[in-house]
Design a protein around this motif. Structure first.
Motif, PDB file in Angstrom:
ATOM      1  N   ARG A 129       0.862  -1.200   0.000  1.00  0.00           N
ATOM      2  CA  ARG A 129       0.000   0.000   0.000  1.00  0.00           C
ATOM      3  C   ARG A 129       0.886   1.233   0.000  1.00  0.00           C
ATOM      4  O   ARG A 129       1.844   1.314   0.779  1.00  0.00           O
ATOM      5  CB  ARG A 129      -0.908   0.048   1.246  1.00  0.00           C
ATOM      6  N   GLU A 168       1.294   3.985   1.406  1.00  0.00           N
ATOM      7  CA  GLU A 168       0.961   4.856   2.537  1.00  0.00           C
ATOM      8  C   GLU A 168       2.185   5.644   2.942  1.00  0.00           C
ATOM      9  O   GLU A 168       3.307   5.287   2.595  1.00  0.00           O
ATOM     10  CB  GLU A 168       0.516   3.991   3.715  1.00  0.00           C
ATOM     11  N   GLY A 187       4.603   0.938  12.279  1.00  0.00           N
ATOM     12  CA  GLY A 187       3.441   0.064  12.111  1.00  0.00           C
ATOM     13  C   GLY A 187       2.635   0.353  10.854  1.00  0.00           C
ATOM     14  O   GLY A 187       1.542  -0.192  10.686  1.00  0.00           O
ATOM     15  N   PHE A 224       3.928  -4.879   3.648  1.00  0.00           N
ATOM     16  CA  PHE A 224       3.782  -5.515   4.951  1.00  0.00           C
ATOM     17  C   PHE A 224       3.225  -6.919   4.728  1.00  0.00           C
ATOM     18  O   PHE A 224       2.953  -7.304   3.592  1.00  0.00           O
ATOM     19  CB  PHE A 224       2.879  -4.675   5.869  1.00  0.00           C
ATOM     20  N   GLN A 264       0.548 -10.044   5.808  1.00  0.00           N
ATOM     21  CA  GLN A 264      -0.702 -10.397   6.488  1.00  0.00           C
ATOM     22  C   GLN A 264      -0.911 -11.907   6.480  1.00  0.00           C
ATOM     23  O   GLN A 264      -0.562 -12.592   5.517  1.00  0.00           O
ATOM     24  CB  GLN A 264      -1.896  -9.780   5.750  1.00  0.00           C
ATOM     25  N   ALA A 314      -4.773  -0.874  14.939  1.00  0.00           N
ATOM     26  CA  ALA A 314      -5.379  -2.209  14.890  1.00  0.00           C
ATOM     27  C   ALA A 314      -4.340  -3.252  14.491  1.00  0.00           C
ATOM     28  O   ALA A 314      -3.508  -3.007  13.624  1.00  0.00           O
ATOM     29  CB  ALA A 314      -6.519  -2.210  13.888  1.00  0.00           C
ATOM     30  N   ILE A 315      -4.401  -4.399  15.152  1.00  0.00           N
ATOM     31  CA  ILE A 315      -3.471  -5.476  14.778  1.00  0.00           C
ATOM     32  C   ILE A 315      -4.167  -6.519  13.901  1.00  0.00           C
ATOM     33  O   ILE A 315      -3.516  -7.377  13.319  1.00  0.00           O
ATOM     34  CB  ILE A 315      -2.817  -6.147  16.011  1.00  0.00           C
ATOM     35  N   GLY A 341      -8.280  -7.462  11.809  1.00  0.00           N
ATOM     36  CA  GLY A 341      -9.692  -7.149  11.653  1.00  0.00           C
ATOM     37  C   GLY A 341     -10.277  -7.907  10.485  1.00  0.00           C
ATOM     38  O   GLY A 341      -9.559  -8.523   9.700  1.00  0.00           O
ATOM     39  N   ALA A 354      -7.931 -10.562   8.571  1.00  0.00           N
ATOM     40  CA  ALA A 354      -6.494 -10.491   8.283  1.00  0.00           C
ATOM     41  C   ALA A 354      -5.798  -9.841   9.462  1.00  0.00           C
ATOM     42  O   ALA A 354      -6.347  -8.936  10.114  1.00  0.00           O
ATOM     43  CB  ALA A 354      -6.238  -9.670   7.019  1.00  0.00           C
ATOM     44  N   VAL A 355      -4.602 -10.316   9.771  1.00  0.00           N
ATOM     45  CA  VAL A 355      -3.784  -9.702  10.817  1.00  0.00           C
ATOM     46  C   VAL A 355      -2.440  -9.339  10.206  1.00  0.00           C
ATOM     47  O   VAL A 355      -1.998  -9.958   9.241  1.00  0.00           O
ATOM     48  CB  VAL A 355      -3.576 -10.640  12.024  1.00  0.00           C
ATOM     49  N   GLY A 356      -1.801  -8.328  10.767  1.00  0.00           N
ATOM     50  CA  GLY A 356      -0.542  -7.851  10.193  1.00  0.00           C
ATOM     51  C   GLY A 356       0.648  -8.300  11.031  1.00  0.00           C
ATOM     52  O   GLY A 356       0.684  -8.076  12.247  1.00  0.00           O
ATOM     53  N   ARG A 397       2.775  -5.266  12.715  1.00  0.00           N
ATOM     54  CA  ARG A 397       2.117  -4.630  13.872  1.00  0.00           C
ATOM     55  C   ARG A 397       2.049  -5.584  15.050  1.00  0.00           C
ATOM     56  O   ARG A 397       2.167  -5.174  16.204  1.00  0.00           O
ATOM     57  CB  ARG A 397       0.700  -4.200  13.500  1.00  0.00           C
TER      58      ARG A 397
HETATM   59  P1  AMP Z   1      -6.866  -4.033   6.839  1.00  0.00           P
HETATM   60  O1  AMP Z   1      -6.851  -4.874   5.599  1.00  0.00           O
HETATM   61  O2  AMP Z   1      -6.579  -2.594   6.583  1.00  0.00           O
HETATM   62  O3  AMP Z   1      -8.022  -4.284   7.720  1.00  0.00           O
HETATM   63  O4  AMP Z   1      -5.607  -4.528   7.668  1.00  0.00           O
HETATM   64  C1  AMP Z   1      -5.582  -5.738   8.395  1.00  0.00           C
HETATM   65  C2  AMP Z   1      -4.346  -5.705   9.247  1.00  0.00           C
HETATM   66  O5  AMP Z   1      -3.180  -5.562   8.438  1.00  0.00           O
HETATM   67  C3  AMP Z   1      -4.273  -4.501  10.192  1.00  0.00           C
HETATM   68  O6  AMP Z   1      -4.976  -4.784  11.369  1.00  0.00           O
HETATM   69  C4  AMP Z   1      -2.801  -4.350  10.417  1.00  0.00           C
HETATM   70  O7  AMP Z   1      -2.347  -5.285  11.370  1.00  0.00           O
HETATM   71  C5  AMP Z   1      -2.228  -4.736   9.069  1.00  0.00           C
HETATM   72  N1  AMP Z   1      -1.953  -3.550   8.233  1.00  0.00           N
HETATM   73  C6  AMP Z   1      -2.808  -2.877   7.444  1.00  0.00           C
HETATM   74  N2  AMP Z   1      -2.195  -1.880   6.797  1.00  0.00           N
HETATM   75  C7  AMP Z   1      -0.897  -1.926   7.172  1.00  0.00           C
HETATM   76  C8  AMP Z   1       0.277  -1.180   6.836  1.00  0.00           C
HETATM   77  N3  AMP Z   1       0.246  -0.185   5.948  1.00  0.00           N
HETATM   78  N4  AMP Z   1       1.446  -1.512   7.432  1.00  0.00           N
HETATM   79  C9  AMP Z   1       1.518  -2.535   8.308  1.00  0.00           C
HETATM   80  N5  AMP Z   1       0.444  -3.291   8.646  1.00  0.00           N
HETATM   81  C10 AMP Z   1      -0.737  -2.995   8.093  1.00  0.00           C
END
Ligand code: AMP
Length: 486
Positions: free
Chosen positions: A177, A179, A184, A189, A191, A345-346, A348, A370-372, A375
């Motif tokens: 992504r 970003e 974190g 990253f 998942q 969030a770690i 969701g 998914a978890v990262g 993080r």
């Molecule tokens: P999401 O798909 O945005 O719900 O992300 C699920 C999980 O992926 C989050 O709870 C974080 O643990 C991790 N995550 C999302 N975006 C990032 C990022 N840019 N860098 C590191 N971890 C991320």
């Protein structure tokens, strides 16, 4: 694969003419241009100019890499118990895969998705002044999340064709992504996630959450320091009307809200609940809440999910402002924070009952999370824990003099063939420095082969902690070592 690709990218200057670009190129989400593995710097003509890791990406090795492997091993074991099989989808997909499901107006698709073009295609685009003429298959992106690709695969590979049993898949993959990098929040990253298609029952929602919380427990989190928030986002019956209400609320309070939220009013009003501006959050706290606007079926589904969670003893907080960033969610959504870790969030997830159809399949409900990895590592470190595991036990075979080199070779081979992780010297070091190296590598035992040992068909086995040494027949070495390290 993602690491290899990104690890070799160097960012080109904005003013590079197309001809200065290496054969394989990529436009980054923030508009920069990346060149892949240039042999020679085009401007200086120098060979070997040091390329740098892209900001917001990490190299994974050593203990950190073992942490990532530990997350995968734990997932394989736990998710396997719940009937999930592993899947790996390509890191690069058609843009449409993400647009259909995640939604054109989401930040992930609009601002953060890395678009990918071959060098030849990019030259054409620059010549044509845009990508208007591209076919769908030429519009590619690095995956920003796992669900859309897995659902695309399930549809394309007919894993969810009519009558098929529910499909239960898990993945452990790099995501990308664009970003702004910070603690974190990375551009590449990792998942771990599950996707469960074909199960409309609220028990599936509850089981997903139960697996997620059990996964965190097995990774070393104290459940008391985790906060699980849940909500229902309604479905195609009740959400459109609710969206309108939130839109009207934003328009009525436009003068008090930030420009981003005002812009969200039409395209994606629910995202205003996620605004990071404190004042906006205060205003949005008074916006209509989705839980007051659920249709009867969604309300009953949500109530049943909570009943199952209560029965399983999973603690949760209801948060009617939890909307999550992607358009594909319907009904149950959930997110987990590690309290006081300061990393957001770690993990969701949620239900996505329309996504399979949006990706071109038959209507099939779905749910996942998914978890990262990064993080989770940070959050565990913040509470004194760690994902890292000890390096595997290793044995060192020391060579007393060059004449014993062949014996070291064959002994190392025999140990490795028996599955023992074995190191030896390949630089002609003295015996003393071989012992030092064995220590550095954390070798449990050292096999010493000198002239006496080789002449008598024996080996000396040295315990690296106690420094005790025993002489034993070479024929018994593999069995003795295997037994002592087991
Ligand atoms: P999401 O798909 O945005 O719900 O992300 C699920 C999980 O992926 C989050 O709870 C974080 O643990 C991790 N995550 C999302 N975006 C990032 C990022 N840019 N860098 C590191 N971890 C991320």
């Amino acid at each position: 694969m993602g690491r290899g690709l990104i690890g070799r990218v160097s960012v080109g200057c904005g003013g590079c003419p197309p001809s200065a670009l290496a054969t394989t190129s990529a436009i980054l989400a923030d508009g920069g241009v990346a060149r892949l593995s240039p042999e020679v710097d085009d401007h200086t003509g120098r060979r070997g100019a040091m390329a740098q890791r892209i900001q917001g990406t990490e190299d994974l090795y050593g203990g950190y890499m073992r942490g990532w492997q530990h997350m995968q091993d734990t997932a394989r074991e736990l998710f396997g118990t719940y009937g999930f099989d592993m899947i790996e989808t390509p890191a690069i997909e058609q843009v449409d895969t993400f647009v259909h499901g995640i939604g054109e107006s989401t930040d992930v698709v609009r601002k953060e998705m890395f678009r990918v073009f071959s060098g030849a295609l990019m030259e054409r685009l620059i010549g044509a002044g845009g990508e208007g003429g591209l076919k769908a298959k030429q519009r590619m992106a690095l995956r920003p999340e796992g669900t859309a690709g897995v659902v695309r695969a399930a549809v394309e590979d007919k894993l969810v064709s009519q009558g098929a049993a529910p499909v239960k898949l898990w993945y452990a993959e790099a995501m990308f992504r664009g970003e702004r990098p910070q603690r974190g929040r990375l551009r590449q990253f990792h998942q771990v996630g599950i996707e469960w298609m074909g199960a409309p029952d609220p028990a599936a929602d509850a089981e997903c959450v139960i697996v997620l919380m059990e996964y965190f427990r097995r990774l070393g989190f104290d459940p008391a320091r985790l906060r699980l928030r849940i909500n229902s986002m309604g479905d195609a019956t009740c959400r459109p009307a609710y969206r309108e209400k939130v839109r009207d609320f934003i328009i009525a309070h436009a003068h008090e809200l930030c420009a981003d939220c005002r812009e969200r009013a039409d395209a994606n009003p629910l995202r205003a609940f996620d605004c990071k501006v404190d004042h906006d959050r205060e205003i949005m706290a008074h916006a209509p809440l989705v839980t007051d606007h659920l249709c009867d079926t969604c309300a009953a589904h949500y109530a049943q999910v909570k009943c199952y969670l209560d029965e399983a003893g999973v603690a949760y907080v209801e948060d009617p402002t939890l909307v999550r960033g992607l358009d594909y969610y319907t009904r149950t959504v959930f997110e987990v924070d590690a309290l006081d870790s300061g990393v957001g969030a770690i993990g969701g997830g949620g239900r996505y009952d329309d996504l399979v159809e949006l990706e071109g399949g038959r209507p099939t409900p779905g749910i996942g999370f998914a978890v990262g990895f990064e993080r989770i590592s940070l959050a565990l470190a913040a509470c004194g824990g760690s994902l890292e595991t000890k390096p595997p036990v290793c044995i060192y075979v020391a060579c007393a003099a060059p004449e014993q080199r062949d014996a070291v070779f064959s002994t190392s081979l025999a140990l490795r063939r028996a599955g023992v992780r074995t190191e030896a010297d390949y630089q002609g070091r003295s015996l003393k420095s071989q012992f030092k190296q064995a220590d550095r590598l954390g070798a449990r035992l050292c096999v010493v082969l000198g002239a006496d040992e080789v002449a008598s068909g024996t080996a000396t086995l040295r315990d690296m902690q106690t420094h005790e040494q025993v002489r034993l027949p070479l024929a018994e070495l593999v069995a003795t070592v295997s037994q002592r390290i087991s």
